[in-house]
Design an enzyme around this catalytic site. Structure first.
Site, PDB file in Angstrom:
ATOM      1  N   HIS A  88      -1.586  -0.321  -9.648  1.00 37.29           N
ATOM      2  CA  HIS A  88      -2.135  -1.263  -8.651  1.00 37.29           C
ATOM      3  C   HIS A  88      -2.718  -2.514  -9.325  1.00 37.29           C
ATOM      4  CE1 HIS A  88      -4.043  -1.490  -4.374  1.00 37.29           C
ATOM      5  NE2 HIS A  88      -3.722  -2.690  -4.835  1.00 37.29           N
TER       6      HIS A  88
ATOM      7  N   ARG B 245       0.848  -1.183   0.000  1.00 35.23           N
ATOM      8  CA  ARG B 245       0.000   0.000   0.000  1.00 35.23           C
ATOM      9  C   ARG B 245       0.892   1.245   0.000  1.00 35.23           C
ATOM     10  NH1 ARG B 245      -3.403  -3.002  -1.204  1.00 35.23           N
ATOM     11  NH2 ARG B 245      -5.317  -3.550  -0.111  1.00 35.23           N
TER      12      ARG B 245
ATOM     13  N   GLU C  13      -4.776   6.920  -4.903  1.00 35.77           N
ATOM     14  CA  GLU C  13      -4.988   6.257  -6.197  1.00 35.77           C
ATOM     15  C   GLU C  13      -6.364   6.628  -6.720  1.00 35.77           C
ATOM     16  OE1 GLU C  13      -4.356   2.085  -5.439  1.00 35.77           O
ATOM     17  OE2 GLU C  13      -2.260   2.377  -4.956  1.00 35.77           O
TER      18      GLU C  13
END
Ligand code: 8YV
Length: 326
Positions: free
Chosen positions: A288, A240, A269
């Site tokens: 991601h 993360r 994000e």
């Protein structure tokens, strides 16, 4: 007769993946795949839903949970659940599930691909070719850094960390790890050695972040941590973005305190195109996609659906993450 339970899914999933739910519940999915469900709609849905199937990009905070009077389960389509207020869920008796195990190998593959890409400058090399710059072979053209026989330092030796260690063993790497507690199984299988955080950061040629985001791990990678790394070392993050002080990382890269980075995750994000971390040729940045293979995303959708179905039938699924047993 009792009406069927109502489930809201915050993204569009292939119908096949939600089959376990379709037979027993009324299911509504947010219809746009490329836009998050707006907060107002999420609140409206949460108020009437028995279950929510959510993604890591949905903020399932205390306010939302408190206003969801019928809600029995939140099933996150991810192994991480830092987007959900677990304490509030515990207090309110709402069960929270995740999708562990099935994404371990896929995420470990991506993590290792990121490490290899950063070390061997793959995106730079591909762009060089695509832009028509390859006029002549040269001995040091796009020379990168070896991965084999180097030292990898894995921060977070859970399921994914252990799977990355197995891959590293296949590359004859020396493996260090740091974790809340010793992982003897990973040590036995991969030959990994436990190290203090500082020792790992100083020794590793590749510092790989795979720890979950918690109050304790938030922003654990600061400028001063990057400063302690070798200036030939790479920082890889597939966990993360919240574990990293991104400004500190930008400064470390500007000052060439480290050789480069591979990042699949960011503090916020989706990342904006003008994010400073996207401006370095020695940073490989991905949107991601750790668990993003077709097979694994289908398996995640199915498990997230099955978790809800189990709870609605009165069973406790294996993948329950509540701290207290509510
Ligand atoms: C997902 C993830 O790719 O599982 C996690 O915690 O971060 C990823 O596997 C993604 O975030 C889907 O929700």
């Amino acid at each position: 007769m009792r009406s069927k339970p109502y489930i809201f899914i915050t993204r569009t999933l292939p119908e096949k993946t939600i089959e376990p739910l379709l037979e027993m519940a009324n299911v509504v999915m947010w219809e746009k795949d490329d836009e998050p469900v707006p907060r107002a709609r999420l609140e409206e849905e949460a108020e009437k839903a028995d279950g929510l199937l959510t993604m890591v990009s949905d903020s399932i905070d205390r306010d939302l949970l408190e206003s969801a009077s019928k809600l029995r389960v939140v099933s996150n389509m991810a192994v991480g659940f830092d987007n959900i207020d677990i304490e509030a869920a515990d207090e309110l008796g709402i069960l929270v599930c995740n999708t562990p195990d099935i994404l371990t190998d896929t995420t470990a593959d991506l993590t290792f691909a990121l490490l290899l890409s950063a070390a061997r400058r793959l995106p730079e090399a591909a762009a060089y070719l695509a832009e028509g710059n390859w006029k002549e072979w040269a001995p040091m053209l796009l020379a990168g850094t070896d991965v084999h026989h180097k030292t990898i330092g894995i921060v977070g030796m859970g399921r994914i960390g252990s799977a990355v260690a197995k891959r590293a063993a296949g590359f004859d790497m020396n493996i260090l790890y740091h974790n809340r507690s010793r992982n003897r199984e990973a040590e036995n299988i991969t030959g990994a050695r436990y190290a203090g955080f500082e020792e790992l950061v100083k020794e590793a040629d590749f510092v790989v972040c795979l720890a979950p985001l918690t109050k304790e791990t938030k922003q654990m990678f600061t400028y001063s941590v990057f400063k302690q790394m070798k200036n030939t070392a790479f920082f890889i993050n597939a966990s993360r973005g919240g574990l990293v002080d991104e400004r500190g990382l930008v400064h470390a890269l500007q000052e060439r305190l480290i050789a480069g980075a591979g990042l699949d995750v960011f503090a916020e994000e989706p990342v904006k195109p003008d994010h400073p971390l996207l401006s370095f040729p020695n940073v490989v940045a991905l949107p991601h996609i750790g668990s993003a293979s077709v097979e694994t995303r289908h398996a995640m959708g199915e498990l997230a659906s099955r978790n809800i179905a189990h709870i609605l039938k009165g069973y406790r699924p294996k993948a329950l993450v509540n701290k207290k047993t509510v």
